[in-house]
Design a protein around this motif. Structure first.
Motif, short mmCIF file in Angstrom:
data_model
loop_
_atom_site.label_atom_id
_atom_site.label_comp_id
_atom_site.label_asym_id
_atom_site.label_seq_id
_atom_site.Cartn_x
_atom_site.Cartn_y
_atom_site.Cartn_z
N LEU A 322 0.95 -1.28 0.10
CA LEU A 322 -0.07 -0.11 -0.03
C LEU A 322 0.61 1.12 0.11
N PRO A 323 0.21 2.48 -0.55
CA PRO A 323 1.03 3.51 -0.67
C PRO A 323 1.46 3.95 0.84
N GLU A 324 2.51 4.81 0.90
CA GLU A 324 2.98 5.32 2.29
C GLU A 324 1.99 6.38 2.94
N SER A 325 1.31 6.94 2.02
CA SER A 325 0.16 7.90 2.34
C SER A 325 -0.87 7.36 2.89
N HIS A 326 -1.05 6.13 2.98
CA HIS A 326 -2.27 5.39 3.54
C HIS A 326 -1.68 4.48 4.48
N PRO A 327 -1.53 4.57 5.68
CA PRO A 327 -0.87 3.45 6.52
C PRO A 327 -2.07 2.02 6.56
N ALA A 328 -1.28 1.13 6.43
CA ALA A 328 -1.97 -0.23 6.22
C ALA A 328 -2.88 -0.57 7.44
N ALA A 329 -2.48 -0.35 8.50
CA ALA A 329 -3.33 -0.57 9.85
C ALA A 329 -4.69 0.20 9.70
N GLY A 330 -4.73 1.34 9.27
CA GLY A 330 -5.95 2.12 8.89
C GLY A 330 -6.56 1.50 7.93
N ILE A 331 -5.93 1.10 6.93
CA ILE A 331 -6.95 0.48 5.62
C ILE A 331 -7.59 -0.80 6.16
N VAL A 332 -6.77 -1.50 7.00
CA VAL A 332 -7.31 -2.78 7.57
C VAL A 332 -8.63 -2.41 8.58
#
Length: 374
Positions: A322-332
């Motif tokens: 995922l792009p660094e602009s969107h933290p993966a933990a937040g997407i999950v």
């Protein structure tokens, strides 16, 4: 929730009716264990053996070569600490940087005590997994033991196991495999190619519970092993109480030490029984169809694919960066309330579709992920 967008088979697998089956197995155990009679062990031990037999069938292993453990890490420790005295002393243990970290932690803790050098094959700059060629280059005649991670938990990269084992035989090394990320999905045979030991867990594609690890040790190696942890179950006859007449059992039972923990095996047995009754080729085909959809989704969204595109070079998971602009933990976290279950490691989104996952679930993931990344 329906589970149609459950993508967590690299962690905890699910199958229809799992909650019901597990509850029934635990209720039966409670009645058996809490009844004031002498039927407990006579009822539990055949169930534990059935668990072992299920695993032996998955591994294509002979009787007397597989037993229960608590975890993959414990399985690895049992073998390492039982090897003939001095086998690893002054030699090298080889492992890849993309191995299961717990196994690496164990090797780090044991290196000084057992006198071996730990050699960790690094990732190439910018790479997501260790290349087979780099592992082979590092595998020299001084390697006393190599642990092969069959499928990476962070990229789903699958090594060329026959090639690896053939090289290891030429080097004269002991060869172990950690098959955790593929067991129950990708066909595996401890004899083809022949390895010295194999470790795994009943979680993930096997859909079991924690505490239900397994270890296989080749008959060629078992007789040379002297487990550090010995007990009454390590004997040919567990009911020998003569403290002057201890000897190790001739088969895998020598690794069993004291009273065996059975809860993990009993709780996982319904999942293994379910798995044994399935069309395994159909399960793999279902996974391959859905992983192809996930790769197409990643391409459409221009998300870097960390998993090999070639199905013969990967397990059952698809990992995306995922792009660094969107933290993966937040997407999950954003996907979770929509009934879409996955996880992440740093900026890697891990997606593993299994028997409950559907094409519609992949479409729901694609739509929700696109929205979350806007």
């Amino acid at each position: 929730m329906s589970g149609d967008a459950y993508f967590l088979y690299h962690s905890i697998g699910m199958y229809p009716g799992k909650a019901r089956d597990t509850a029934a197995a635990m209720a039966d155990f409670a009645v058996l264990w809490a009844t004031p009679d002498d039927a407990q062990w006579a009822g539990v031990m055949p169930l534990r053996q059935r668990f072992i037999d299920r695993w032996a069938a998955i591994l294509k292993a002979a009787p007397g070569t597989v037993t229960t453990t608590e975890s993959v890490t414990q399985s690895f420790h049992m073998v390492l600490s039982a090897l003939p005295k001095g086998h690893l002393e002054g030699r090298t243990v080889l492992v890849g940087a993309d191995c299961f970290p717990s196994n690496h932690f164990l090797l780090q803790s044991m290196a000084d005590r057992y006198g071996f050098a730990l050699r960790t094959v690094p990732l190439r700059q910018g790479a997501a997994f260790v290349e087979d060629e780099d592992f082979l280059d590092a595998w020299t005649p001084d390697v006393g033991l190599a642990l092969l991670t069959w499928i990476s938990s962070t990229t789903s990269h699958r090594i060329d196991l026959p090639r690896m084992v053939a090289h290891g035989r030429r080097m004269g090394s002991l060869i172990g495999t950690d098959i955790t990320q593929g067991a129950g999905l990708i066909p595996y045979d401890v004899h083809a190619p022949e390895v010295d030991f194999t470790i795994s867990t009943s979680l993930k594609w096997m859909c079991g519970t924690p505490g239900a690890g397994i270890v296989y040790v080749s008959p060629r190696l078992i007789g040379h092993c002297q487990p550090e942890l010995a007990g009454w179950f390590s004997q040919p006859n567990p009911f020998n109480w003569d403290i002057t007449a201890f000897s190790f059992a001739p088969d895998i039972r020598r690794f069993e030490s004291g009273t065996p923990g059975c809860m993990g095996a009993l709780a996982s047995l319904p999942a293994l029984d379910w798995h044994a009754a399935q069309d395994h080729a159909a399960i793999l085909a279902h996974n391959r169809a859905l992983t192809a959809q996930l790769i197409e989704m990643a391409d459409d969204m221009r998300l870097p694919l960390l998993t090999p595109r070639d199905a013969n070079k990967r397990g059952g998971s698809i990992m995306l960066r995922l792009p660094e602009s969107h933290p993966a933990a937040g997407i999950v976290a954003a996907l979770r309330p929509q009934g879409i279950t996955c996880d992440s490691r740093s900026q890697t989104l891990r997606l593993s579709p299994g028997i409950m996952t559907t094409g519609n679930g992949v479409q729901r993931l694609a739509s929700a992920l696109a929205t979350a990344l806007r």
